[in-house]
Design a protein around this motif. Structure first.
Motif, PDB file in Angstrom:
ATOM      1  N   VAL A 279       0.717  -1.118  -0.029  1.00  0.00           N
ATOM      2  CA  VAL A 279      -0.202  -0.085  -0.132  1.00  0.00           C
ATOM      3  C   VAL A 279       0.879   1.288  -0.009  1.00  0.00           C
ATOM      4  O   VAL A 279       0.616   2.166  -0.589  1.00  0.00           O
ATOM      5  N   ASP A 280       1.731   1.176   0.851  1.00  0.00           N
ATOM      6  CA  ASP A 280       2.684   2.451   1.036  1.00  0.00           C
ATOM      7  C   ASP A 280       3.989   2.270   0.510  1.00  0.00           C
ATOM      8  O   ASP A 280       5.104   1.631   0.891  1.00  0.00           O
ATOM      9  N   THR A 281       4.256   2.642  -1.028  1.00  0.00           N
ATOM     10  CA  THR A 281       5.426   2.534  -1.547  1.00  0.00           C
ATOM     11  C   THR A 281       6.497   3.369  -1.166  1.00  0.00           C
ATOM     12  O   THR A 281       7.597   3.467  -1.690  1.00  0.00           O
ATOM     13  N   SER A 282       6.083   4.467  -0.344  1.00  0.00           N
ATOM     14  CA  SER A 282       7.122   5.551   0.184  1.00  0.00           C
ATOM     15  C   SER A 282       7.852   4.781   1.372  1.00  0.00           C
ATOM     16  O   SER A 282       9.192   5.480   1.458  1.00  0.00           O
ATOM     17  N   ASP A 283       7.594   3.813   1.683  1.00  0.00           N
ATOM     18  CA  ASP A 283       8.324   3.180   2.911  1.00  0.00           C
ATOM     19  C   ASP A 283       9.336   2.205   2.094  1.00  0.00           C
ATOM     20  O   ASP A 283       9.231   1.411   1.241  1.00  0.00           O
ATOM     21  N   LYS A 284      10.615   2.807   2.377  1.00  0.00           N
ATOM     22  CA  LYS A 284      11.790   2.065   1.811  1.00  0.00           C
ATOM     23  C   LYS A 284      12.445   1.013   2.350  1.00  0.00           C
ATOM     24  O   LYS A 284      13.693   0.668   2.168  1.00  0.00           O
ATOM     25  N   CYS A 285      11.795   0.437   3.450  1.00  0.00           N
ATOM     26  CA  CYS A 285      12.426  -0.678   4.054  1.00  0.00           C
ATOM     27  C   CYS A 285      13.111  -1.676   3.533  1.00  0.00           C
ATOM     28  O   CYS A 285      13.684  -2.594   3.765  1.00  0.00           O
ATOM     29  N   TYR A 286      12.387  -2.195   2.178  1.00  0.00           N
ATOM     30  CA  TYR A 286      12.595  -3.089   1.275  1.00  0.00           C
ATOM     31  C   TYR A 286      13.885  -2.896   0.795  1.00  0.00           C
ATOM     32  O   TYR A 286      14.474  -4.079   0.431  1.00  0.00           O
ATOM     33  N   GLN A 287      14.649  -1.663   0.666  1.00  0.00           N
ATOM     34  CA  GLN A 287      15.966  -1.581   0.343  1.00  0.00           C
ATOM     35  C   GLN A 287      16.958  -2.214   1.016  1.00  0.00           C
ATOM     36  O   GLN A 287      18.112  -2.520   0.425  1.00  0.00           O
ATOM     37  N   LYS A 288      16.614  -2.432   2.336  1.00  0.00           N
ATOM     38  CA  LYS A 288      17.787  -3.363   2.782  1.00  0.00           C
ATOM     39  C   LYS A 288      17.773  -4.672   2.602  1.00  0.00           C
ATOM     40  O   LYS A 288      18.650  -5.321   3.091  1.00  0.00           O
ATOM     41  N   TYR A 289      17.022  -5.208   1.639  1.00  0.00           N
ATOM     42  CA  TYR A 289      16.993  -6.638   1.262  1.00  0.00           C
ATOM     43  C   TYR A 289      17.600  -6.580  -0.035  1.00  0.00           C
ATOM     44  O   TYR A 289      17.006  -5.826  -1.022  1.00  0.00           O
ATOM     45  N   ILE A 290      18.388  -7.700  -0.334  1.00  0.00           N
ATOM     46  CA  ILE A 290      19.069  -7.538  -1.669  1.00  0.00           C
ATOM     47  C   ILE A 290      17.949  -8.334  -2.822  1.00  0.00           C
ATOM     48  O   ILE A 290      16.990  -9.233  -2.208  1.00  0.00           O
ATOM     49  N   HIS A 291      18.225  -8.000  -3.913  1.00  0.00           N
ATOM     50  CA  HIS A 291      17.188  -8.495  -5.075  1.00  0.00           C
ATOM     51  C   HIS A 291      15.697  -8.289  -4.587  1.00  0.00           C
ATOM     52  O   HIS A 291      15.053  -9.138  -4.995  1.00  0.00           O
ATOM     53  N   THR A 292      15.313  -7.198  -3.958  1.00  0.00           N
ATOM     54  CA  THR A 292      13.848  -6.942  -3.646  1.00  0.00           C
ATOM     55  C   THR A 292      13.593  -5.585  -4.292  1.00  0.00           C
ATOM     56  O   THR A 292      13.964  -4.505  -3.867  1.00  0.00           O
ATOM     57  N   SER A 293      12.338  -5.532  -4.471  1.00  0.00           N
ATOM     58  CA  SER A 293      11.636  -4.421  -5.342  1.00  0.00           C
ATOM     59  C   SER A 293      10.413  -4.268  -4.648  1.00  0.00           C
ATOM     60  O   SER A 293       9.890  -4.946  -3.751  1.00  0.00           O
ATOM     61  N   VAL A 294       9.590  -3.352  -5.067  1.00  0.00           N
ATOM     62  CA  VAL A 294       8.277  -2.883  -4.725  1.00  0.00           C
ATOM     63  C   VAL A 294       7.420  -2.334  -5.554  1.00  0.00           C
ATOM     64  O   VAL A 294       7.731  -1.807  -6.894  1.00  0.00           O
ATOM     65  N   MET A 295       5.973  -2.656  -5.714  1.00  0.00           N
ATOM     66  CA  MET A 295       5.066  -2.168  -6.251  1.00  0.00           C
ATOM     67  C   MET A 295       3.801  -1.686  -5.724  1.00  0.00           C
ATOM     68  O   MET A 295       3.534  -2.399  -4.597  1.00  0.00           O
ATOM     69  N   ASP A 296       3.287  -0.859  -6.289  1.00  0.00           N
ATOM     70  CA  ASP A 296       1.739  -0.639  -5.706  1.00  0.00           C
ATOM     71  C   ASP A 296       1.000  -1.448  -5.951  1.00  0.00           C
ATOM     72  O   ASP A 296       0.563  -2.021  -7.279  1.00  0.00           O
ATOM     73  N   LYS A 297       0.204  -2.131  -5.024  1.00  0.00           N
ATOM     74  CA  LYS A 297      -0.798  -3.168  -5.210  1.00  0.00           C
ATOM     75  C   LYS A 297      -2.366  -2.509  -5.470  1.00  0.00           C
ATOM     76  O   LYS A 297      -3.214  -3.330  -5.673  1.00  0.00           O
ATOM     77  N   ASN A 298      -2.442  -1.236  -5.770  1.00  0.00           N
ATOM     78  CA  ASN A 298      -3.735  -0.547  -6.146  1.00  0.00           C
ATOM     79  C   ASN A 298      -3.940  -0.518  -7.622  1.00  0.00           C
ATOM     80  O   ASN A 298      -3.150   0.298  -8.252  1.00  0.00           O
TER      81      ASN A 298
END
Length: 405
Positions: free
Chosen positions: A73-92
């Motif tokens: 929901v919140d793509t502004s949360d950058k916590c995923y950046q601490k994981y290798i080979h991990t990206s993010v997408m908006d589920k809306n």
């Protein structure tokens, strides 16, 4: 008039965005399938079963081989950046979302707890939809017709026989679609949680207390009247306790016995006016606080001495800890009429104290604090119905089943 026009415009915009996303999705289906890409989704970003499985993959360094994409929901949360080979997408999917359309069209796996983003899309034949679910309590439902979803899950996981019967009933699907391999979140009960306990003790100033009880009632009442279950019409949104006076007296009892109750209500209930007041021996636990401390809910659950709940799936999971469970059942008949139970004789499966008033609740607290666990043998007898496995290796079994190295 302006407000109505604005709502109509927004509705048209959302629908147009969805169809544009569908168009791009179908275009991207012509691209090669990314066999090493996994989309994860959970209610509340980065949590529950999906995050536990993701964490296991990360711990085993398999993310060197796989690309993980979190649908959030919140793509502004950058916590995923601490994981290798991990990206993010908006589920809306009701706003223009080309990135999500691409990943949905090209990822081999979609592993989710809550929202099936393919429910209105047609997946590719070799894509796999894996529903981990977010638990199955005693609450009944009219169910969801599995056959009417454009892309339903290929397989769903649960912990044991009771879960299989309940989930297949809810989804109106064949029991063969449900595999009893366990919930990844429950694996956390079998890990060292001392670091979590120390964080919680420091954060909520629990040093003076001899016992920590966790109260996780099922969702009942909220300020949002569209989804509130209004048969429970009191100030607290809790069973047993009607108002401030009841809470105050109970807090005094807790103080006398050096007990702290950690109250984890549904996030929609925590904004009720009564919970604006602070209590010496009752701590309101909120999702955002756990997130700030980098603590998953089931790590938090695992540190508590006993559980108070009712019809929620947490009662199933907590049995793995082999600790006392207190069931508040004062509204059992009302809940049965309002929502219903599955199985209908749900109360026979609630192994623990059955509490209908505050005095009985105090008595159960006293016995537990004195070291009594009078339902331990009964829990052991019923455990095989709820758990096929009790070993903390659910994540490993699921990944093996899916042929994810």
């Amino acid at each position: 008039m302006k407000g109505r026009a604005k709502r109509i415009f927004q509705a048209v915009k959302h629908r147009a965005s969805f169809y544009l996303n569908m168009f791009f999705f179908n275009i991207f289906k012509l691209f090669p399938l990314k066999k090493q890409t996994i989309i994860f989704e959970s209610e509340g970003d980065y949590c529950d079963n999906a995050f536990a499985l993701f964490s296991y993959l990360r711990t085993k360094k398999n993310l060197d081989k796989y690309k993980a994409v979190w649908a959030v929901v919140d793509t502004s949360d950058k916590c995923y950046q601490k994981y290798i080979h991990t990206s993010v997408m908006d589920k809306n999917m009701y706003r223009l979302n080309i990135k999500a359309s691409y990943y949905l069209a090209t990822s081999k796996f979609f592993i989710y707890d809550h929202n099936n983003l393919y429910s209105k899309l047609r997946k590719r034949k070799k894509q796999q939809m894996i529903y981990l679910s977010h638990g199955r309590g005693f609450k009944a439902s009219k169910g969801v017709d599995y056959s009417k979803i454009k892309t339903p899950f290929d397989v769903m996981f649960t912990t044991g026989q009771i879960g299989t019967e309940g989930l297949s009933y809810f989804w109106k699907c064949d029991k063969k679609m449900v595999k009893e391999l366990g919930y990844p979140r429950n694996d956390r009960f079998f890990s060292d949680l001392n670091h979590v306990k120390n964080k919680i003790i420091n954060e909520y100033q629990l040093h003076p207390f001899n016992h920590i009880f966790l109260w996780m009632p099922t969702f009942r009442k909220t300020n949002n009247q569209d989804i509130s279950e209004d048969y429970l019409n009191n100030e607290t949104g809790l069973p047993l306790f009607n108002g401030v006076a009841d809470i105050d007296l109970f807090n005094s009892f807790l103080a006398e016995n050096k007990i702290c109750v950690l109250l984890k209500v549904h996030h929609l209930q925590s904004d009720l006016p009564i919970w604006k007041k602070s209590y010496s021996n009752i701590r309101m636990i909120k999702d955002e606080e756990l997130k700030r401390m980098d603590i998953q809910l089931y790590e938090f659950v695992g540190i508590c001495d006993a559980l108070i709940t009712d019809y929620s799936s947490i009662a199933f999971d907590y049995m793995l800890l082999d600790r006392p469970i207190i069931f508040t059942v004062d509204d059992y008949e009302a809940y049965k009429k309002s929502r219903g139970f599955y199985p209908e004789n749900a109360i026979d499966y609630m192994v623990g104290y059955h509490i209908e008033n505050i005095d009985a609740l105090k008595k159960s607290f006293t016995e537990i604090c004195n070291g009594q666990d009078i339902y331990r043998k009964d829990r052991a007898k019923i455990m095989p119905l709820f758990f096929t496995y009790t070993d903390g290796y659910a994540s490993e079994r699921i990944l093996n089943y899916l042929n994810i190295d």
